[in-house]
Design an enzyme around this catalytic site. Structure first.
Site, PDB file in Angstrom:
ATOM      1  N   GLU A 101      10.574  -6.002 -17.515  1.00 60.47           N
ATOM      2  CA  GLU A 101       9.348  -6.789 -17.290  1.00 60.47           C
ATOM      3  C   GLU A 101       9.576  -8.268 -17.572  1.00 60.47           C
ATOM      4  OE1 GLU A 101       6.605  -6.114 -15.793  1.00 60.47           O
ATOM      5  OE2 GLU A 101       7.188  -4.046 -15.448  1.00 60.47           O
ATOM      6  N   CYS A 161       1.356  -5.802   1.220  1.00 63.19           N
ATOM      7  CA  CYS A 161       0.413  -6.919   1.135  1.00 63.19           C
ATOM      8  C   CYS A 161       1.189  -8.176   0.742  1.00 63.19           C
ATOM      9  CB  CYS A 161      -0.677  -6.602   0.118  1.00 63.19           C
ATOM     10  SG  CYS A 161      -2.062  -7.748   0.219  1.00 63.19           S
ATOM     11  N   CYS A 205      -1.157  -5.117   7.297  1.00 61.61           N
ATOM     12  CA  CYS A 205      -2.423  -4.403   7.092  1.00 61.61           C
ATOM     13  C   CYS A 205      -2.449  -3.068   7.833  1.00 61.61           C
ATOM     14  CB  CYS A 205      -3.596  -5.281   7.517  1.00 61.61           C
ATOM     15  SG  CYS A 205      -3.657  -6.814   6.590  1.00 61.61           S
ATOM     16  N   CYS A 210      -1.406  -0.357   5.557  1.00 65.53           N
ATOM     17  CA  CYS A 210      -1.922  -0.447   4.183  1.00 65.53           C
ATOM     18  C   CYS A 210      -2.927   0.662   3.870  1.00 65.53           C
ATOM     19  CB  CYS A 210      -2.585  -1.804   3.983  1.00 65.53           C
ATOM     20  SG  CYS A 210      -3.252  -1.995   2.328  1.00 65.53           S
ATOM     21  N   CYS A 245     -10.653  -3.006   2.175  1.00 63.13           N
ATOM     22  CA  CYS A 245     -10.252  -4.400   1.916  1.00 63.13           C
ATOM     23  C   CYS A 245     -11.193  -5.381   2.623  1.00 63.13           C
ATOM     24  CB  CYS A 245      -8.819  -4.589   2.406  1.00 63.13           C
ATOM     25  SG  CYS A 245      -8.247  -6.282   2.241  1.00 63.13           S
TER      26      CYS A 245
END
Ligand code: SF4
Length: 367
Positions: free
Chosen positions: A50, A205, A212, A215, A221
């Site tokens: 991370e 995205c 899209c 997606c 959305c």
């Protein structure tokens, strides 16, 4: 308010459970399940990943992560290492404060937490270099405990799903997104959900030309519904980046060795070995004589190069110096190195040396 804005201000984003369910189903088939920090998924490995991922893309991190883990397999090994060694294994990843914080955190974990990474958000955020989103990602990924995240990918996805108009980098933008991140994060399968939203942002995205059509959140959305997916999130308002100039000395001695200087802990490339820098207005030959204890037999300007930092752009003019016999004003922050046995160096420094010593420095600058 323009018609489209009025329309989507009135529209409601999909209920949180619907978003999480769609994302998790998509993740099962299309998400990333083979990242090295997922196997095994220990708190130590998740934390290191991370931190590396804070400013760096997954593809680059994978290579560095595996090498880092081979050298520092657990928090005790990292805490026991000296800072030079840690920096050497970070060299090339950039944003070196991350490595210094990682090292400081490892020492803090060993000294104060028995080498165990805490799971509580407040305790995680109290550690050096761990902000709210990174703390959330560690808690979710390492412990599968509820915590929202808002890394760059999650921000983009949520800003589009809810058609957030505020500009990134403003408090309004963050204040709109954190409550959404909290609402959408499910209480079960948190690790999968967290990975899923990061993967959707990275793979579907995307910043430019989002896919899209592929997606799972399309029907929920608002940006897609109102044709705003290319316009949101709004571009950041960026001030022009200031320019700085610096002259760096690529000094070689009669044996072909290169003189390196260890930079002070704070500032750019803090704590890393680099080429000696000439203070403005000093001149290379005078700096060599007065500060490095060297007689410059010749000084030659090399092609300048530019390097972008977050807040400024640096123009580097390298000066190639052939040095005579040292007169001995060396200090511990100066060392001679053969071009084939260099320590970890910042990427632009490695490039300068590589251009001059194409064969011997090839691949030798990093472990
Ligand atoms: Fe992003 Fe398009 Fe999916 Fe909306 S539909 S979340 S804009 S990829």
């Amino acid at each position: 308010m323009p018609a489209a804005s009025a329309q989507h201000a009135a529209a409601q984003a999909a209920p949180p459970a619907a978003i999480a369910g769609k994302l998790l189903r998509w993740f099962e088939r299309h998400g990333r399940h083979d990242l090295p920090w997922q196997h095994p998924r220990s708190p130590y490995r998740v934390w290191v990943a991370e931190i590396m991922l804070q400013q760096t893309q997954v593809q680059t991190v994978v290579r560095y992560f595996e090498r880092f883990m081979a050298r520092f397999p657990d928090v005790q090994a990292l805490a026991a290492a000296d800072q030079d060694t840690v920096m050497r294994y970070w060299a090339g990843l950039g944003y070196y404060a991350r490595a210094r914080n990682l090292h400081a955190t490892a020492q803090q974990l060993v000294a104060q937490h028995g080498g165990v990474m805490p799971a509580a958000l407040a305790e995680l955020q109290a550690l050096p270099g761990i902000g709210r989103s990174t703390a959330g990602a560690i808690r979710a990924q390492a412990f599968d405990l509820w915590a929202p995240i808002l890394d760059g990918n999650a921000r983009r996805v949520l800003a589009r799903v809810a058609a957030i108009q505020a500009r990134p980098g403003t408090a309004r933008f963050d204040n709109s997104l954190w409550p959404l991140a909290e609402q959408y994060t499910p209480t079960a399968r948190v690790a999968d959900y967290t990975q899923a939203i990061m993967d959707l942002g990275a793979l579907v995205c995307t910043r430019r030309s989002p896919l899209c059509g592929q997606c799972p959140l399309r029907s929920a959305c608002l940006a897609y519904r109102f044709g705003l997916q290319d316009a949101l999130p709004a571009p950041r308002r960026r001030a022009a980046r200031p320019q700085r100039q610096v002259e760096l000395l690529l000094i070689t001695d009669s044996r072909g060795r290169i003189l390196l200087h260890k930079r002070p802990p704070a500032g750019i490339w803090g704590g890393l070995w680099s080429l000696p820098e000439v203070p403005a207005g000093t001149g290379a030959a005078r700096h060599c004589r007065e500060q490095l204890g060297l007689h410059a037999l010749s000084v030659q300007s090399l092609a300048p190069l530019r390097h972008a930092f977050t807040h400024f752009e640096l123009e580097i003019t390298p000066l190639r110096v052939q040095a005579g016999t040292p007169t001995g004003i060396m200090d511990a922050a100066l060392q001679w190195h053969a071009p084939g046995a260099l320590p970890g160096l910042p990427a632009p420094i490695r490039r300068i040396i590589k251009q001059q010593f194409a064969d011997s420095a090839q691949g030798a600058a990093n472990p």
